[in-house]
Write a protein that holds these residues in place. Structure first.
Motif, short mmCIF file in Angstrom:
data_model
loop_
_atom_site.label_atom_id
_atom_site.label_comp_id
_atom_site.label_asym_id
_atom_site.label_seq_id
_atom_site.Cartn_x
_atom_site.Cartn_y
_atom_site.Cartn_z
N LEU A 109 87.82 43.70 57.40
CA LEU A 109 86.80 42.94 56.68
C LEU A 109 86.90 43.19 55.18
N PRO A 110 86.67 42.13 54.38
CA PRO A 110 86.78 42.28 52.93
C PRO A 110 85.64 43.13 52.37
N PHE A 144 88.01 35.92 54.52
CA PHE A 144 87.53 34.61 54.94
C PHE A 144 86.11 34.37 54.44
N LEU A 145 85.50 35.37 53.81
CA LEU A 145 84.23 35.11 53.17
C LEU A 145 84.04 36.06 52.00
N ASP A 146 83.28 35.62 51.02
CA ASP A 146 83.01 36.42 49.83
C ASP A 146 81.60 36.95 49.89
N TRP A 147 81.41 38.13 49.31
CA TRP A 147 80.09 38.76 49.30
C TRP A 147 79.22 38.19 48.17
N ASN A 182 91.31 29.07 50.08
CA ASN A 182 89.95 28.97 50.61
C ASN A 182 88.89 29.02 49.52
N ILE A 213 89.43 25.59 56.70
CA ILE A 213 89.67 26.97 56.28
C ILE A 213 91.06 27.39 56.73
N HIS A 215 93.57 30.06 57.99
CA HIS A 215 93.52 31.35 58.67
C HIS A 215 94.89 32.01 58.64
#
Lengths: 273, 168
Positions: A109-110, A144-147, A182, A213, A215
């Motif tokens: 996870l980022p 795959f997602l930013d905080w 992305n 998206i 992957h």
């Protein structure tokens, strides 16, 4: 900084393609998922590769170096033991976390791109480096997602992590491609902002798009755009080693050889096939 | 970061909980991206389980990912073996486990046993001077033989030899 050894084109060793890998005549380096190797019982296929002079690099995926919690010392000791058992020239792990609050995510996870995360990464990396006899390379992951709390852009965040840890960079051009595509940012700008002299080796992998998206699946063909990024990176400074990661849905040997050849051509290294 | 904001550890725990369905989705993330990430993690988890439990996945047919995705959220990922074990047992209890998958489950019980099983010292001997010996004996025994049952499939292992029978 001592010079990083260069091995040209390598491949991620997996049991399913052990025969294919063993038959590559020019191969000089493979990477193996560190958690899959028992330091007391190294698989014969890896020992055979070592005997013919192929370097074997353990690639950790479960230390959770970016976790706020201190890294588990048993995992650190195990990775150090695997590196010693394989006679590895260097070791790699990720700029990521894989568990928190006692729950395993089952995936890298980022991190939030904050100074607090840089500090957590630095503290855990120091704990790992204290037990390693060889250099450590850190790999930025496909996010795959930013905080929402992000303070830094990706280049600034990675540069701070490298500065705070003194680690080498394992640069995955497929992750750069995935993140920039992305986010709608320029992958060449990100590559240009990273220190080329810190690159220990480069990852190349395939992926696919679903629902808008991209992957980073490691189970699809390497897109031409990713090879273009490798070419652009090489134009700046040739990476010492470039490694293909394939983790499933293995294609026929001829297609895998063609991917290795395309990587060799894009990075200016001799073909290993 | 302001003094009242939760720290890195709490935020990381909230993200993992949200992604694994063991907690609510944390605030502030893009909802569409969060849902896509959650689905991607679930699909990966299903693929890992299918790799360890091929008959279980085959038993579910084309609905494998869908059935697994209906079961998994809220259950902390335990790795491919443990997740597949728990999912198979749940299908067995529901009368939905096919014969080949039942054989696979029984054989797994005989080979490796219940996931995460550590030979505990018997409670009355936990502090006994021979507790370590008891643990070693138990481990040695489990290395030498094993037994597994799933519905009508029964598996027995002696050393490396495995017998599976289906009771009538």
């Amino acid at each position: 900084m001592t010079a990083v050894p260069g091995y040209g084109v390598g491949i991620g060793w997996r049991p399913e393609i052990a025969g294919f890998v063993a038959a590559l005549p020019g191969l000089r380096m493979v990477e193996v998922v560190a958690e899959s190797v028992d330091p007391g019982a190294v698989p014969d296929a890896l020992s055979a590769l070592r005997e013919r002079g192929v370097a074997v690099v353990p690639h950790g995926v479960a230390l959770s170096l970016g976790g706020a919690a201190p890294v588990d010392p048993r995992r650190v000791d195990r990775l150090a033991a695997v590196a010693a058992a394989l006679g590895a020239p260097y070791v790699s792990e990720h700029i990521a976390f894989v568990r928190a609050g006692g729950v395993e995510a089952g995936h890298l996870l980022p991190l939030p791109r904050t100074r607090e995360a840089v500090a957590a990464m630095a503290a855990n990396t120091a704990r790992l480096q204290a037990e390693l006899d060889v250099p450590l390379a850190l790999e930025p992951v496909a996010a795959f997602l930013d905080w929402p709390e992000d303070e830094l852009d990706e280049a600034a965040f990675l540069t701070e992590v490298l500065d705070a840890t003194g680690a080498l960079l394992l640069l995955d051009v497929a992750n750069v491609y995935a993140n920039c595509r992305n986010r709608g940012t320029d992958p060449l700008a990100l590559l240009a902002a990273l220190p080329p002299e810190r690159v220990a080796y480069v990852h190349v992998a395939g992926g696919s798009s679903h629902g808008g998206i991209y992957h980073d699946t490691h189970t699809d063909a390497v897109p031409a755009d990713v090879l273009d990024l490798l070419r652009a990176l090489t134009a700046r400074r040739q990476p010492p080693t470039v490694l293909l990661e394939r983790d499933g849905r293995y294609p026929p040997a001829a297609l895998l050889r063609a991917e290795l050849d395309a990587i060799a051509a894009a990075s200016g290294h001799p073909a290993v096939t | 970061m302001s003094g009242t904001a939760p720290g890195l550890g709490a935020r990381q725990a909230a993200l993992v909980a949200g992604l694994t369905g063991t907690g609510p989705a944390p605030a502030g993330f893009d909802a569409a991206r969060f849902a896509a990430a959650r689905a991607a993690l679930l699909a990966k988890r299903a693929d890992v389980v299918a790799g360890v439990w091929p008959e279980l996945a085959r038993d579910c047919g084309p609905r494998w990912r869908e059935l697994f995705a209906a079961w998994a959220p809220g259950r902390p990922p335990g790795g491919g073996y443990a997740d597949g074990w728990a999912f198979a047992r749940q299908r067995l209890a529901a009368g939905a486990l096919g014969p080949a998958a039942a054989v696979e489950l029984a054989a797994a019980g005989a080979r490796l046993g219940r996931p995460g099983r550590r030979p505990p010292a018997p409670p009355d001997r936990a502090g006994h001077p021979l507790a370590g010996t008891w643990r070693r004996v138990g481990r040695r025994l489990r290395g030498a033989c094993g037994y597994g049952r799933a519905g009508r499939a029964v598996a027995l292992r002696l050393g490396r030899r495995l017998w599976v029978v289906r009771r009538p």
